[in-house]
Design a protein around this motif. Structure first.
Motif, PDB file in Angstrom:
ATOM      1  N   UNK A   1       0.856  -1.189   0.000  1.00  0.00           N
ATOM      2  CA  UNK A   1       0.000   0.000   0.000  1.00  0.00           C
ATOM      3  C   UNK A   1       0.890   1.237   0.000  1.00  0.00           C
ATOM      4  N   UNK A   2       0.515   2.224  -0.789  1.00  0.00           N
ATOM      5  CA  UNK A   2       1.236   3.490  -0.789  1.00  0.00           C
ATOM      6  C   UNK A   2       0.539   4.477   0.142  1.00  0.00           C
ATOM      7  N   UNK A   3       1.326   5.323   0.806  1.00  0.00           N
ATOM      8  CA  UNK A   3       0.762   6.300   1.741  1.00  0.00           C
ATOM      9  C   UNK A   3       1.096   7.725   1.321  1.00  0.00           C
ATOM     10  N   UNK A   4       1.568   7.913   0.085  1.00  0.00           N
ATOM     11  CA  UNK A   4       1.883   9.239  -0.415  1.00  0.00           C
ATOM     12  C   UNK A   4       3.306   9.668  -0.107  1.00  0.00           C
ATOM     13  N   UNK A   5       3.723  10.755  -0.732  1.00  0.00           N
ATOM     14  CA  UNK A   5       5.043  11.345  -0.520  1.00  0.00           C
ATOM     15  C   UNK A   5       6.172  10.342  -0.796  1.00  0.00           C
ATOM     16  N   UNK A   6       5.987   9.554  -1.860  1.00  0.00           N
ATOM     17  CA  UNK A   6       6.983   8.561  -2.276  1.00  0.00           C
ATOM     18  C   UNK A   6       7.292   7.560  -1.163  1.00  0.00           C
ATOM     19  N   UNK A   7       6.292   7.233  -0.377  1.00  0.00           N
ATOM     20  CA  UNK A   7       6.437   6.254   0.701  1.00  0.00           C
ATOM     21  C   UNK A   7       5.381   5.156   0.513  1.00  0.00           C
TER      22      UNK A   7
ATOM     23  N   UNK B   1       8.772  -3.999   4.835  1.00  0.00           N
ATOM     24  CA  UNK B   1       9.574  -2.857   4.396  1.00  0.00           C
ATOM     25  C   UNK B   1       8.725  -1.595   4.399  1.00  0.00           C
ATOM     26  N   UNK B   2       9.383  -0.456   4.610  1.00  0.00           N
ATOM     27  CA  UNK B   2       8.714   0.843   4.537  1.00  0.00           C
ATOM     28  C   UNK B   2       9.617   1.830   3.812  1.00  0.00           C
ATOM     29  N   UNK B   3       9.036   3.006   3.477  1.00  0.00           N
ATOM     30  CA  UNK B   3       9.838   4.090   2.938  1.00  0.00           C
ATOM     31  C   UNK B   3       9.912   4.123   1.415  1.00  0.00           C
TER      32      UNK B   3
ATOM     33  N   UNK C   1      10.224   0.748  -0.506  1.00  0.00           N
ATOM     34  CA  UNK C   1       8.921   0.083  -0.622  1.00  0.00           C
ATOM     35  C   UNK C   1       8.077   0.730  -1.711  1.00  0.00           C
ATOM     36  N   UNK C   2       8.130   2.055  -1.788  1.00  0.00           N
ATOM     37  CA  UNK C   2       7.382   2.763  -2.833  1.00  0.00           C
ATOM     38  C   UNK C   2       7.887   2.349  -4.213  1.00  0.00           C
ATOM     39  N   UNK C   3       9.172   2.206  -4.385  1.00  0.00           N
ATOM     40  CA  UNK C   3       9.740   1.777  -5.666  1.00  0.00           C
ATOM     41  C   UNK C   3       9.310   0.344  -5.991  1.00  0.00           C
ATOM     42  N   UNK C   4       9.304  -0.524  -4.976  1.00  0.00           N
ATOM     43  CA  UNK C   4       8.839  -1.903  -5.179  1.00  0.00           C
ATOM     44  C   UNK C   4       7.366  -1.912  -5.547  1.00  0.00           C
TER      45      UNK C   4
ATOM     46  N   UNK D   1       6.189  -3.403  -9.051  1.00  0.00           N
ATOM     47  CA  UNK D   1       5.352  -4.605  -9.045  1.00  0.00           C
ATOM     48  C   UNK D   1       4.059  -4.383  -9.814  1.00  0.00           C
ATOM     49  N   UNK D   2       3.404  -3.269  -9.578  1.00  0.00           N
ATOM     50  CA  UNK D   2       2.140  -3.034 -10.264  1.00  0.00           C
ATOM     51  C   UNK D   2       2.335  -2.715 -11.741  1.00  0.00           C
ATOM     52  N   UNK D   3       3.432  -2.082 -12.088  1.00  0.00           N
ATOM     53  CA  UNK D   3       3.699  -1.827 -13.505  1.00  0.00           C
ATOM     54  C   UNK D   3       3.841  -3.141 -14.262  1.00  0.00           C
TER      55      UNK D   3
END
Length: 501
Positions: free
Chosen positions: A436-442, A458-460, A463-466, A470-472
């Motif tokens: 789940x993404x929480x905004x601000x590249x996190x 993982x966080x941060x 995790x946002x890059x993963x 993954x969804x792409x």
């Protein structure tokens, strides 16, 4: 429209069968056409309904009817061998929605077509094979004894005062897969359906985007009171699951990066409130939940714990009497069985879903399967009902496609022909993790197989890059992957598009 031409053709064939000989074809040419398309509508003519009649073993391929174009149904159609089955899909929409990225379309991070995958691209046979069809319709009844489904077309006139009676038809099937999904749960709370917007379809995202941008522009009009500005620009999200959290994160990003720059006159009035009865992201690890709470609060999202008691046109009332005014209300509190699923006289699993056995069959009838959010294991299997997740539906669709291909290859593709066929290994679901993404590249990545199990969390930014990577890769077509990547790049360089179209 293609679906209307198909139904017109069926109607002409029905009339010609009832009269004996088609008006503009010789008997021999008509017989060839009927054999290719699999049209046998004598029964339909007798009760006034056009449709596809039973297939003829040795002359026609078995007919697989799929109800629904969600994750389960589309993954099934993608994997089914069109050389073994004629595939007929019935759904109120002609595309699949890539739901994990739907929240991003609400604020202009992605365009709507980037998350919509046409059915003809998922299973080309539906557009090209003579006996395969897509019908823009909804199923109204299933007759397992007669191996038929009754349907009515979906038109733009629904809900209008002078709308015409929808065209009804019926389809015979050899194998039926019910993948009709579920609907948003309102828990019987007054006013939810009238005033809240759900976030499950592209048209929901379009409505949210239009409402959000309209409220931003209205709040800038001279003469609007301070209280009305605050109400118009108060965005309330009900439900702290992944969808509600991701939408709140996207909305806070939109406010920080775009509203503050382009609507500077009202930037201090716009706020986001997330209301949840318990804890947000309850299925995630405790550490990840605390991180999400911290990040959302830092982004300006106000977290409120409470239960909604009533929804009125301009305010939400909580169980403790608190009144929460809103200009935009988004409802994301999970899903439950749809009215169609409730009306089916089939065994039900705990929670009201269609009950299935270990091979995703409905055990009380022949040749009927249920997958996705509308199906659940019967208590007799000893397995728990699986969560209503995209990865569950996708894995079920993939498994059932392989099973149906195996059944057809062993001679069990036609109606009532698979009773004594060995089906092989049952369906087993293994959870791959949650993101789940929480905004601000996190973002959050939880790779545990269950809430009780141990695993990597993982966080941060990593995790946002993963999450994005993954969804792409999970977007079905290369065309839409390209669209998503370009949309992300365009938003990063130029900001979000705030046109209200």
């Amino acid at each position: 429209m293609a679906w209307l031409r198909s139904l017109s053709r069926l109607s002409r064939f029905t009339s010609s069968f009832s009269s004996g000989i088609p008006p503009d074809r010789s008997p021999s040419s008509f017989s060839a056409t009927a054999r290719i398309a699999g049209f046998c509508s004598g029964a339909s003519a007798s009760n006034g309904l056009a449709g596809l009649g039973p297939t003829r073993p040795g002359l026609d391929k078995p007919r697989l009817v799929v109800l629904g174009t969600g994750w389960a149904g589309c993954r099934l159609m993608k994997g089914v061998d069109a050389g073994l089955y004629d595939i007929v899909c019935v759904s109120p929409r002609n595309h699949m929605v890539f739901t994990p990225l739907l929240a991003s379309t609400c604020v202009g991070t992605l365009e709507f077509r980037s998350v919509a995958e046409p059915i003809g691209r998922i299973q080309p046979a539906i557009s090209t094979a003579p006996g395969s069809y897509f019908f823009l319709a909804r199923c109204t009844a299933v007759d397992p004894d007669a191996h038929t489904v009754h349907c009515e077309v979906v038109t733009d006139q629904e809900g209008l005062e002078n709308a015409k009676e929808p065209w009804k038809f019926k389809l015979s099937y050899d194998k039926l897969v019910i993948a009709a999904g579920a609907e948003a749960s309102t828990f019987g709370i007054h006013g939810v359906k009238e005033h809240a917007i759900f976030l499950r379809e592209v048209h929901h995202a379009q409505e949210i985007r239009r409402r959000l941008l309209l409220n931003l522009m209205l709040s800038d009009v001279p003469g609007i009171s301070e209280d009305e500005k605050k109400r118009l620009l108060h965005c309330v999200v009900i439900g702290g699951g992944p969808t509600g959290v991701e939408f709140s994160g996207e909305l806070s990003d939109f406010i920080i990066k775009d509203v503050h720059e382009r609507y500077s006159h009202v930037k201090d009035y716009i706020h986001v409130t997330l209301i949840e009865a318990n804890e947000i992201l309850s299925s995630f690890d405790v550490r990840l939940r605390h991180y999400a709470t911290k990040q959302l609060t830092k982004s300006g999202v106000r977290l409120v714990r409470g239960i909604v008691k009533d929804v009125q046109p301009e305010k939400v009332i909580l169980n403790d009497g608190t009144e929460v005014p809103y200009g935009l209300l988004v409802w994301s509190t999970g899903v439950g069985p749809s009215p169609f699923i409730k009306t089916l006289e089939l065994p039900k699993s705990p929670g009201g879903r269609i009950g299935v056995d270990d091979w995703l069959r409905v055990p009380s009838v022949q040749d009927v399967f249920a997958i996705g959010d509308c199906g659940g294991f019967l208590e007799s299997t000893g397995k728990p009902t699986l969560p209503a997740l995209a990865q569950v539906a996708e894995r079920q669709g993939k498994y059932l496609a392989s099973l149906l291909n195996q059944i057809a290859k062993t001679g069990g593709g036609y109606a009532n022909a698979a009773a004594n066929i060995q089906l092989g290994d049952p369906f087993v679901y293994r959870h791959l993790g949650s993101m789940a993404t929480v905004g601000r590249y996190k973002a959050l990545v939880d790779l545990r197989q269950s809430k009780e199990a141990k695993g990597l969390s993982l966080t941060g930014f990593v995790s946002w890059f993963i999450w994005r990577s993954a969804y792409l890769t999970r977007v079905i077509s290369w065309r839409n992957r390209f669209y998503v990547a370009i949309n992300w790049l365009t938003t990063f360089v130029f900001g979000r598009d705030i046109s209200r179209i």
